[in-house]
Design an enzyme around this catalytic site. Structure first.
Site, short mmCIF file in Angstrom:
data_model
loop_
_atom_site.label_atom_id
_atom_site.label_comp_id
_atom_site.label_asym_id
_atom_site.label_seq_id
_atom_site.Cartn_x
_atom_site.Cartn_y
_atom_site.Cartn_z
N CYS A 2 -1.96 5.65 -2.93
CA CYS A 2 -1.99 6.96 -2.76
C CYS A 2 -0.85 7.75 -3.75
CB CYS A 2 -1.47 7.30 -1.31
SG CYS A 2 -2.54 6.37 -0.01
N ARG A 27 -3.44 5.85 -8.86
CA ARG A 27 -2.87 5.20 -7.62
C ARG A 27 -3.82 5.26 -6.44
NH1 ARG A 27 2.73 5.79 -8.03
NH2 ARG A 27 2.90 5.54 -6.00
N TRP A 74 -5.76 5.86 -1.25
CA TRP A 74 -6.27 4.44 -1.22
C TRP A 74 -6.24 3.84 0.25
CZ3 TRP A 74 -4.39 -0.67 -0.16
CH2 TRP A 74 -4.97 -1.45 -0.90
N ASN A 100 2.03 8.90 1.86
CA ASN A 100 1.88 7.45 1.24
C ASN A 100 2.71 6.72 1.87
OD1 ASN A 100 1.81 5.38 -0.52
ND2 ASN A 100 2.93 6.52 -1.97
N GLY A 101 2.04 5.45 2.31
CA GLY A 101 2.70 4.26 2.86
C GLY A 101 2.00 4.02 4.12
N GLU A 487 -2.48 -14.61 -17.31
CA GLU A 487 -2.56 -13.01 -17.55
C GLU A 487 -3.95 -12.67 -18.06
OE1 GLU A 487 -0.92 -10.77 -16.66
OE2 GLU A 487 -1.31 -8.95 -17.94
N LYS A 491 -6.25 -10.06 -16.32
CA LYS A 491 -6.86 -8.81 -17.00
C LYS A 491 -8.35 -8.74 -16.85
CE LYS A 491 -4.07 -6.92 -17.22
NZ LYS A 491 -2.62 -7.15 -16.94
N GLU A 494 -9.36 -7.96 -13.45
CA GLU A 494 -9.37 -6.49 -13.01
C GLU A 494 -10.21 -5.67 -13.50
OE1 GLU A 494 -4.91 -6.45 -14.21
OE2 GLU A 494 -4.97 -5.20 -12.56
N HIS A 510 -9.45 -32.72 -13.96
CA HIS A 510 -9.26 -33.27 -12.45
C HIS A 510 -9.96 -32.50 -11.60
CE1 HIS A 510 -5.97 -35.95 -13.93
NE2 HIS A 510 -5.50 -35.08 -14.72
N LYS A 607 -2.33 1.16 -9.07
CA LYS A 607 -1.32 1.02 -9.85
C LYS A 607 0.10 0.53 -9.30
CE LYS A 607 0.47 1.08 -14.02
NZ LYS A 607 -0.04 -0.15 -14.90
C1 AGP Z 1 -1.47 -5.73 -13.56
O1 AGP Z 1 -2.51 -5.44 -14.49
C2 AGP Z 1 -1.75 -5.45 -12.29
N1 AGP Z 1 -2.21 -4.07 -12.04
C3 AGP Z 1 -0.98 -5.93 -11.11
O2 AGP Z 1 -1.01 -7.26 -11.17
C4 AGP Z 1 0.67 -5.51 -11.30
O3 AGP Z 1 1.38 -6.13 -12.48
C5 AGP Z 1 1.41 -5.78 -10.04
O4 AGP Z 1 0.91 -4.94 -8.87
C6 AGP Z 1 2.95 -5.36 -10.10
O5 AGP Z 1 3.06 -4.13 -10.27
P1 AGP Z 1 4.61 -3.67 -10.67
O6 AGP Z 1 5.08 -4.37 -12.05
O7 AGP Z 1 4.69 -2.16 -10.67
O8 AGP Z 1 5.60 -3.98 -9.54
#
Ligand code: AGP
Length: 612
Positions: A2, A27, A74, A100-101, A487, A491, A494, A510, A607
């Site tokens: 949010c 967000r 969100w 937000n929260g 990683e 990516k 996502e 395995h 985000k």
């Molecule tokens: C990364 O591409 C993601 N969007 C997500 O994993 C992110 O790294 C994670 O939510 C942690 O966020 P932060 O670094 O703001 O704590």
């Protein structure tokens, strides 16, 4: 999760609010809305869907109010719908709130308010807030200038959970109240106006002077002033902080997407993060750290705790700290860490990594570690973010604002900062390790080598076009390359919505190799000379079973064995994740583009994850 924007000044508020929301859309983007104070009271305009839908709402252009609050959602409680969109308003239409929260005790509060005659029109937790404020307001017999503030404060005392809220009141048409607890909110100071936002980049084009709020500090904003109060309503003195980021760092600057821009910003982000901490011939220095040799000798364990990409950066940090400093280091997922009763005491150093500095799980893990007596060190990209205010020590990546949901430059900056930290620790401990001198040289050469690596873009794009319609992909690596496989796979998931798995290459046989069939795409990462032959053998096993292969390597290998080989500059295994991830970032990006997806705002994601 949010996004919140607010404006109080002399200009028409609605365009400023919508513009701010567009910048905060990463967000959350299920629904959006604004509330402004108009001549005849509070006007509410909201709907489900993206922020741009607000432009289509009837009457939006006629709003004249110069004070307003706004929200992009969100969804947590209640599906995306007009009723569940913020702002919410109390039954008497006196107070409007964006939030937000999560209000954890909203059920009890809802029942309490219902028993007192209040009706609810949404399924949200938020709707209790304006009604609770009204409840206290209507009970307060004193009619002074602090009545609005008292009502907000009293309501907040009843709220359990996390919240950043903005409140407007029709009886106080020249004020707005904001407060936060475990959720981000900043105030930008302008000339005769104040801006409010969930984060700094959204309002950077208006001001670079910010008030950073601590939990449960209440602010009464007027056009020319911001008055701060603690929970007992005692005034607090607060100064602004000038932020160095410039407005263009939060713009796309000619790139199609923020993600691509941020990928290309990595040479600068790394250069800025190294800053003056490192030169080839002097010791690594962190201005803000006051660790001593005695303290470092006294600790018997380091935990690195983070979520998602930040946790993957932590894995590269573990590699450097263990190899250089010989301190046992564990990397943990923040959401698991706090519930698994970790063994922590004053001999533990806990490092928390968070780009945003607002990730709820990471903050909670930090608080737990502190309670158990550990020293805490935060690594963040956002000055003054919650995590940095909770930790004993804070150090910063200088990646500039990262807007795309998929983290790129923050990851590589975190890895470099962790490597610098491990050099700093090793030098404090007076460890004689010939790797250190070479490592410093490699770190300093990184910006140039990243530029070289970015030149692989066209080849990566070509391969992406061949495989973008695939359903499943596998990322394999050994040692440090396995952390990059993790990683790379995250990516891809996502932003392309392709199912991706990452494995230690030797683990494939395995079990997971059962999934390999003709034409499945396998991506292999090979940067460790000690392990390259072993990884090649593992990849050979999938080639034999018909897999298409993309290899990222800095080693001399026989390219003919694979469908595509991306050669990246040679470096050592401490810093190789910073280079080897770049083709994989580009790979995900181009696949997402080929599929016509929204790269910067992938579905279901936000985000900054400020809820548990
Ligand atoms: C990364 O591409 C993601 N969007 C997500 O994993 C992110 O790294 C994670 O939510 C942690 O966020 P932060 O670094 O703001 O704590």
């Amino acid at each position: 999760m949010c996004g919140i924007v607010g404006y109080i000044g002399t200009k028409k508020a609605s365009p400023i609010l919508i513009n701010g929301l567009l910048r905060l859309e990463y967000r959350g983007y299920d629904s959006a809305g604004i509330a402004t104070i108009e001549k005849d009271g509070i006007s509410l305009m909201k709907d489900k869907g993206r922020v741009k839908n607000l432009y289509n709402l009837e009457g939006i252009d006629d709003l004249e109010g110069t004070i307003g609050i706004a929200h992009t959602r969100w969804a947590t409680h209640g599906k995306p719908s007009k009723e569940n969109s913020h702002p919410h308003i109390d039954n008497s239409k006196t107070f409007s709130v964006v939030h937000n929260g999560i209000i954890e005790n909203y059920h009890e509060l809802r029942e309490f308010l219902a028993d007192n005659g209040y009706t609810f029109y949404s399924q949200t937790d938020t709707e209790v807030i304006p009604n609770l404020i009204h409840y206290y307001y209507s009970k307060d017999e004193k009619n002074d200038e602090l009545k609005f503030l008292r009502a907000v404060r009293n309501a907040c005392k009843d709220l359990k959970g996390s919240f950043a809220i903005e409140v407007v009141c029709k009886d106080y048409p020249d004020n707005m109240i904001v407060v936060r607890k475990d959720s981000p909110l900043v105030i930008g100071k302008g000339d005769g106006e104040n801006y409010i936002s969930s984060d700094i980049p959204a309002i950077l084009s208006f001001t670079r002077d910010f008030y950073l709020l601590n939990d449960l500090e209440f602010v009464i904003l007027s056009r020319n002033d911001a008055k701060f109060y603690d929970i007992d309503l005692k005034p607090i003195d607060k100064k602004t902080k000038t932020i160095e980021w410039n407005a263009s760092s939060a713009e796309k600057d000619g790139f199609d997407d923020y993600m691509l821009k941020e990928i290309y910003e990595q040479p600068t982000a790394i250069r800025e993060t190294i800053g003056s901490k490192l030169t080839e011939n002097s010791k690594c220095e962190f201005e803000d750290l006051t660790f001593t040799k005695e303290y470092l000798q006294s600790i018997n364990k380091i935990y690195i705790v983070a979520c998602g990409t930040a946790m993957h950066a932590g894995l590269a940090g573990k590699n450097a700290i263990e190899k250089l400093c010989k301190i046992p280091t564990e990397v943990d997922i923040a959401s698991e860490f706090r519930y698994r009763d970790p063994i922590i005491d004053e001999k533990t150093l806990c490092i928390f990594i968070s780009q945003s500095g607002e990730t709820a799980d990471t903050i909670a893990a930090l608080k737990l570690s502190r309670e158990k007596g550990a020293k805490t060190l935060a690594i963040s990209n956002v000055i003054g973010s919650s995590i940095t205010r909770e930790a004993d020590y804070s150090i910063y990546t200088h990646a500039g604002p990262e807007i795309a949901v998929a983290s790129t430059k923050a990851y590589t900056s975190q890895v470099v900062l962790l490597i610098l930290l491990s050099i700093y620790f090793a030098e404090l401990l007076e460890i004689k390790n010939e790797d250190i001198a070479n490592l410093k040289k490699e770190v300093l050469e990184l910006p140039k080598k990243i530029e070289e690596t970015l030149k692989t873009s066209e080849v990566v794009k070509e391969f992406s076009k061949k495989v973008y319609q695939e359903k499943d992909m596998f990322f394999l690596g050994r040692g440090i390359d396995e952390t990059v496989a993790k990683e790379g796979s995250l990516k891809l998931k996502e932003i392309s919505y392709i199912h991706a798995e990452s494995y230690a290459a030797g683990e494939l046989k395995h079990g997971p190799i059962a999934l390999i069939e003709n034409d499945v795409t396998v991506i292999g990462i090979m940067t460790d000379p000690k392990l390259v032959e072993k990884t090649i053998s593992n990849i050979q096993e999938v080639v034999t079973r018909g897999a298409k292969t993309l290899i990222v390597t800095n080693q001399d290998i026989d390219d003919k064995r694979f469908d595509m080989v991306i050669h990246i500059p040679h470096t050592n295994t401490f810093v190789s994740p910073i280079l080897s991830i770049i083709p994989l970032q580009l790979f995900s990006y181009y696949i997402s583009k080929e599929k016509g997806l929204d790269v910067d705002k992938p579905r279901n994601l936000a985000k900054s994850v400020t809820v548990e």
